[in-house]
Design an enzyme around this catalytic site. Structure first.
Site, mmCIF file in Angstrom:
data_model
loop_
_atom_site.group_PDB
_atom_site.id
_atom_site.type_symbol
_atom_site.label_atom_id
_atom_site.label_comp_id
_atom_site.label_asym_id
_atom_site.label_seq_id
_atom_site.Cartn_x
_atom_site.Cartn_y
_atom_site.Cartn_z
ATOM 1 N N GLY A 143 0.822 -1.201 0.000
ATOM 2 C CA GLY A 143 0.000 0.000 0.000
ATOM 3 C C GLY A 143 0.853 1.247 0.000
ATOM 4 N N ASN A 144 0.190 2.377 0.296
ATOM 5 C CA ASN A 144 0.904 3.648 0.295
ATOM 6 C C ASN A 144 1.880 3.758 1.464
ATOM 7 O OD1 ASN A 144 -0.444 4.669 -1.986
ATOM 8 N ND2 ASN A 144 -2.227 5.172 -0.733
ATOM 9 N N GLY B 85 2.894 0.888 3.656
ATOM 10 C CA GLY B 85 3.679 -0.274 4.021
ATOM 11 C C GLY B 85 3.399 -1.455 3.123
ATOM 12 N N SER B 86 4.099 -2.524 3.376
ATOM 13 C CA SER B 86 3.904 -3.761 2.621
ATOM 14 C C SER B 86 3.792 -4.922 3.597
ATOM 15 C CB SER B 86 5.079 -4.002 1.664
ATOM 16 O OG SER B 86 6.292 -4.136 2.390
ATOM 17 N N ASP C 188 -10.468 2.632 8.931
ATOM 18 C CA ASP C 188 -10.177 2.154 7.580
ATOM 19 C C ASP C 188 -10.905 0.844 7.320
ATOM 20 O OD1 ASP C 188 -9.111 2.137 5.066
ATOM 21 O OD2 ASP C 188 -7.077 1.595 5.666
#
Length: 1100
Positions: free
Chosen positions: A827-828, A830-831, A945
């Site tokens: 994602g924007n 983290g991974s 979220d």
């Protein structure tokens, strides 16, 4: 005191104190039915089973057999409980006093919303307890309170609560004795219904205050008596209020030690609503270890101590993911008390036929097991089972009577002119133990003898001939009125019957590009494949990751088996377990290539041929147990393997230096359901006999047969002689119901015989197999390994060091042991990567999901640490599990380690499996997400979220909330907070107040939940996603930022359109979630029962 009734004990009552001077007696105390001493049963010299004493007490109290399993015996001070198998020996000078009490508690006993007994239909469920049990529970709670056994506070609020309980107590007395409040208070003081400490406080007040309190109680009592509630409703209210005031009264806590250390004792707590929790030291902050359905096996061993502490016992609880909890108890009685508690809850919640170890097994259950008899199930369940067996004339079920402890019921299918019908016979057991049935000339010494006499006796029932032909024996995990269903807990998976019918076996796997594979030497051939060693190369963010892999290429000559081959790949890609081979994915370039992890030591059959007599029996037992763990995992998931044999068992670690061997079960390959008879015959004796009968379904029982044959193969050092026979002789072996030669170890031979029973219904569950293997491992079978003196034998570990002790937090993962496997998501911020935590460096560690930041500035690190602390504190079936953290060198970097759920996120899952996910399953997902959000709200946590992309799928019937990167904890005293630095946000999921003023609350999460409902019922179709729909509303020539235009649309009352297949009731819930004012939106606690009711009301 209540007048004598049919429940009054027949034995005269005498003293009820431990200090009684009577010698050679055993007294069982029953809770008092009112003010006054408790009733009791007395027994003279002799030996008495604890379960038999419970039955005698149950008869005296009017407790029916269905509810017998809720009760147990304890010492008079409740310091220790006795398992059903305990034998009390009463001698000339002994006097023992026991207490008969309800031991097993469930949240909100009354009604059907929170928990209830299983019913064949959702409208046929029943309450956990009946009125007699309710009366007993009330008497038990009342006795605990007024005797001072419960610790109570004396604040003004608490004093008011206890006075209210006293009013309820007096009101139920007035109802029972048909007296008016004034008449009752002439003989009973309200202070007799209060805890002693509060009585003392009131007694110390002046006359005016005491008179005022009494007047208040009298007025409240008149109001309560004037209402329409009956006595049982008043009792239920009393119980619920007392359990709310003292939730600890419904749990049991044990003081335990850490094996091999002299530290402060830890605490273990067992509760009916959430399983086993533990706390280090004397801290009251408990961490959940596991719920009851997650327990695989429990064992008791002598603790590794010397000297005076030799009586200590080590109890090991293994949960499904391989982690273990080890707790050291000061003696055998305490250990058995704990194990009997866990054992009893497991039978009530998961499997009424199972027991974890023979030391605590109920004798009546063992008797039922020997006689192929069911427990006290109702007639509805008996007939349902006969119908499921085909309603064949002569099939029958033997069960205990639900009404009488000394009776059995025989329910049989008979043929009548109108078709099959179901008749019942009553079997009586007299005090001598003999069994009799009307129509038979004489009693019989056992049920088995009586039934044998019925087979050709010419019995007639209601004019219909009763000719018994076959018994429908009890099966593991059968659902009946003996099982308690707890709402809000992890649903039990349905029994699996066939890969084609099984949810997880829909084709779903990671596709691997051809250019990422490097081919090495050929390793041989399988039945349908060519096998190569190779290497997989993956580049992530400019960094190259290499993994050694095994490449299975489907032979082009077997194109007709391609679908089954891919189904096997799909199954392996969606399960995650230490003793199952990891599937990286499938390469579909030309030939179909299954890409698996490479297991260095190869198949165990080849290893045993090389090593021969050098391999000890202890080593083989550990290998066999690990295989049973893997198959138990698949059984719990409802997934049959179908091809269990030693050549499918791969050896990842040889063992030695204190480490046990470690095996992994490979993929099943082509299913037996698509093979020809010739190919199936070639698999004898590993293939189950029923698979040869042209069956198109593969059931879980087939794996038990394969396990038995594999165990025989492992202990014999090679395949059976039958493998070399001609096909016709192999088939004749099955037709004659032949058996493999018995091993020299009697107990192991008996277990193999059970697994290879020709009647699939007689084969044990893998939990039962593990229990029996535990008995072998902790017995003198270890002597067969002939260890070298001075060298410790390998521990019996499940996952090579993945232990969890009662007083130890295994939350730190060393970074160097986290082996990268693949990228799960990015994602924007983290991974998330799939890694194996492998401290031994042999690919035997567990799979985990590891989250790391893309950018690691101070602000990002602070937010990431907050996310970790939030997730660490959450323990819910519907929230992804925290495993720990991993630090880089000098703690300059931080990674979050979580459980790995191979089915991925809900968004992708819905898109992949849309065709088979019907409304009832979507409602189940919605309810589970709502329960998870309700749990978060109760802990003042706002997710911020909530979206389908952040919901992970554990199974076809279980989802979990994940990704707490934006989550916040509400400040104390506030119901919302304002984000000062909003950053990038999922605006199309946000409530209006979040978009305009950055205000977030539990109500803003409710808005997002409405969007998740929309995603569920559109199956996350990209063409009508929330962003696509709102952008469509804005039009192609929209002006200004999307956020401003979105706010305008919402202010105009525009909302996402109703999904085409969405039920009207769900559409209404969506609109309620999208109310403009946060105060008008329903709470998750309100939505949860509504969604539950919708789901329960759906067919199927």
């Amino acid at each position: 005191m209540a007048p004598p009734s049919e429940e009054t004990p027949l034995i005269p009552q005498r003293s009820c104190s431990l200090s009684s001077s009577e010698a050679g007696a055993l007294h069982v105390l029953l809770p008092p039915r009112g003010p006054g001493p408790p009733q009791r049963l007395s027994f003279s010299f002799g030996d008495y089973l604890a379960e038999d004493l419970c039955v005698r007490a149950a008869k005296a109290c009017g407790i029916l057999p269905v509810y017998h399993s809720l009760f147990a015996l304890a010492t008079e001070d409740f310091s220790c409980w006795f398992p059903p198998s305990h034998i009390f020996c009463i001698e000339d000078v002994d006097t023992q006093v026991l207490v008969y009490r309800l031991r097993f508690y469930f949240p909100d006993w009354f009604g059907l919303e929170t928990c209830h007994r299983f019913g064949l239909r959702k409208d046929l469920t029943s309450a956990i307890l009946d009125l007699h049990v309710l009366e007993h529970l009330f008497a038990q709670h009342r006795s605990d309170l007024v005797s001072g056994r419960l610790p109570v506070g004396l604040s003004m609020k608490e004093q008011g609560e206890f006075l209210s309980l006293a009013v309820l107590d007096l009101a139920q007395m007035a109802r029972e004795q048909a007296q008016r409040p004034g008449e009752l208070l002439k003989t009973v003081s309200y202070k007799a219904c209060l805890p002693p400490s509060l009585r003392d406080v009131i007694q110390g007040q002046n006359f005016v205050t005491r008179r005022r309190i009494r007047r208040t109680v009298v007025l409240a009592l008149r109001r309560v008596v004037a209402c329409q509630a009956d006595r049982y409703a008043l009792m239920a209210k009393y119980i619920l209020d007392l359990e709310r005031l003292h939730p600890a009264a419904t749990t049991e806590t044990f003081r335990v030690g850490l094996p091999g250390a002299q530290e402060e004792p830890g605490l273990l707590r067992v509760a009916g609503d959430n399983g086993i929790s533990w706390s280090s030291g004397d801290q009251e902050l408990f961490q959940t270890f596991c719920d009851f359905p997650e327990i695989v096996d429990v064992s008791i061993k002598q603790a590794p101590r010397v000297g005076p502490a030799g009586e200590h016992r080590l109890v090991t609880v293994t949960r499904m993911d391989g982690h273990i909890l080890e707790a050291e108890f000061p003696g055998l009685p305490e250990a058995l008390s704990f194990v009997a508690l866990v054992d009893g809850y497991f039978r009530l919640i998961c499997d009424s036929r199972h027991y974890f170890c023979k030391e605590v097994a109920p004798p009546r259950l063992l008797e039922e097991e020997a006689e192929l008899c069911h427990g006290p199930i109702t007639l509805d369940f008996a007939i349902h089972k006969l119908k499921a067996a085909g309603s064949l004339p002569g099939t029958y079920i033997l069960r205990r009577s639900p009404q009488d402890y000394d009776s059995f019921l025989l329910t049989a299918c008979v043929q009548t002119p109108l078709g099959p019908d179901y008749k019942g016979c009553l079997i009586r057991q007299d005090p001598s133990g003999a069994f009799s049935l009307v129509g038979l000339s004489q009693p019989h010494r056992s049920l088995r003898e009586l039934l044998a006499a019925c087979w050709n006796s010419g019995l007639r029932v209601d004019g219909a001939a009763l000719n018994l032909t076959s018994c429908c024996a009890p099966r593991p995990k059968e659902k009946s009125n003996l099982i308690v269903v707890r709402r809000g807990c992890t649903p039990a998976p349905a029994p699996g019957c066939s890969p084609s019918c099984c949810a997880l076996t829909q084709l779903s796997f990671h596709t691997i590009p051809t250019d990422s594979l490097e081919w090495h030497e050929n390793l041989g051939h399988g039945s349908f494949t060519k096998i190569f060693r190779g290497r997989r190369r993956e580049v992530v963010d400019g960094e190259t990751h290499d993994s050694e892999v095994l490449l299975k290429v489907m032979d082009s000559r077997h194109r007709n088996c391609m679908e089954s081959f891919l189904e096997a790949a799909s199954l392996m890609s969606q399960v995650s377990y230490p003793h199952l081979v990891l599937l990286h994915g499938v390469c579909m370039a030309g030939d179909s290539i299954m890409v698996q992890e490479f297991v260095y030591l190869g198949a165990i059959d080849m290893y045993l041929r090389k090593r021969g007599h050098l391999v000890s029996a202890s080593w083989k037992l550990q290998v066999t147990k690990q295989l049973a763990y893997a198959l138990n995992y698949l059984e719990d998931k409802g997934l049959p393997h179908g091809n269990v044999s030693a050549r499918k068992v791969l050896l990842a670690r040889e063992g030695g230096d204190g480490n046990p061997p470690f095996i992994k079960l490979s993929d099943p390959g082509v299913s037996p359901t698509v093979l020809s008879l010739e190919m199936l015959t070639d698999r004898i004796p590993w293939v189950a006999p029923e698979c040869l009968q042209e069956a198109q379904t593969l059931c879980l029982e087939a794996d038990k047969w394969g396990f038995g044959a594999t165990t025989w193969e492992v202990f014999s050092g090679g395949p059976a002689h039958i493998t070399s026979l001609e096909p016709a002789k192999k088939l004749k072996f099955y037709e004659d119901q032949g058996q493999l030669p018995a091993l020299k170890w009697t107990e192991l031979a008996g277990l193999i015989t059970q697994c290879m029973a020709y009647d699939p219904g007689r084969r044990p569950s893998f939990r039962a197999i593990l229990r029996d293997l535990n008995g072998l491992i902790t017995s003198d079978y270890e002597l067969l390994s002939d260890p070298t003196p001075g060298i410790p034998s390998p521990r019996d570990e499940l996952c090579g060091g993945a232990q969890l002790y009662a007083c130890q937090d295994p939350a730190i993962f060393e970074e160097r042991h986290l082996k990268y496997i693949s990228l799960l998501g990015k994602g924007n911020f983290g991974s998330v990567e799939l890694c194996r935590y492998d401290p031994l460096g042999d690919n035997t560690g567990p799979l985990v999901a590891v989250k790391q930041l893309q950018h690691s500035g101070p602000d990002q690190q602070r937010d990431f640490q907050r996310e970790i602390q939030i997730l660490k504190a959450l323990h819910s079936d519907f929230i992804v599990k925290y495993r720990g953290v991993s630090y880089g060198p000098g703690r300059q970097s931080l990674r979050l380690v979580m459980e790995y759920l191979p089915s991925g996120c809900l968004r992708d899952f819905l898109q992949r499996h849309r065709a088979r996910l019907h409304t009832d399953r979507l409602l189940l997902f919605a309810w589970q997400i709502c329960k998870g959000m309700e749990y978060l709200g109760a802990r003042r946590c706002v997710h911020r979220d909530l979206a389908a992309r952040n919901i992970l799928v554990e199974s076809e019937a279980h989802v979990k909330i994940a990704d707490f990167g934006l989550a916040k904890l509400l400040p104390l005293g506030k119901d919302y907070y304002v984000v000062r630095e909003p950053g990038q946000s999922p605006i199309f999921w946000y409530a209006p107040e979040s978009l305009s003023d950055n205000i977030f609350s539990r109500q803003s999460d409710v808005w997002s939940f409405g969007v998740v409902l929309y995603e569920l019922f559109t199956y996350c179709d990209k063409s009508c996603s929330p962003s696509a729909e709102f952008l469509r509303m804005m039009g192609p020539e929209r002006e200004g930022p999307p956020l401003c235009r979105l706010l305008e649309l919402l202010a105009e009352g525009r909302r996402l359109p109703p999904p085409p297949t969405c039920p009207t009731e769900v559409q209404e819930l969506m609109q309620l979630c999208w109310a403009p004012s946060p105060h008008d939106r329903p709470a998750f606690g309100t939505l949860s029962p509504q969604l539950d009711a919708l789901w329960r009301g759906r067919p199927g």
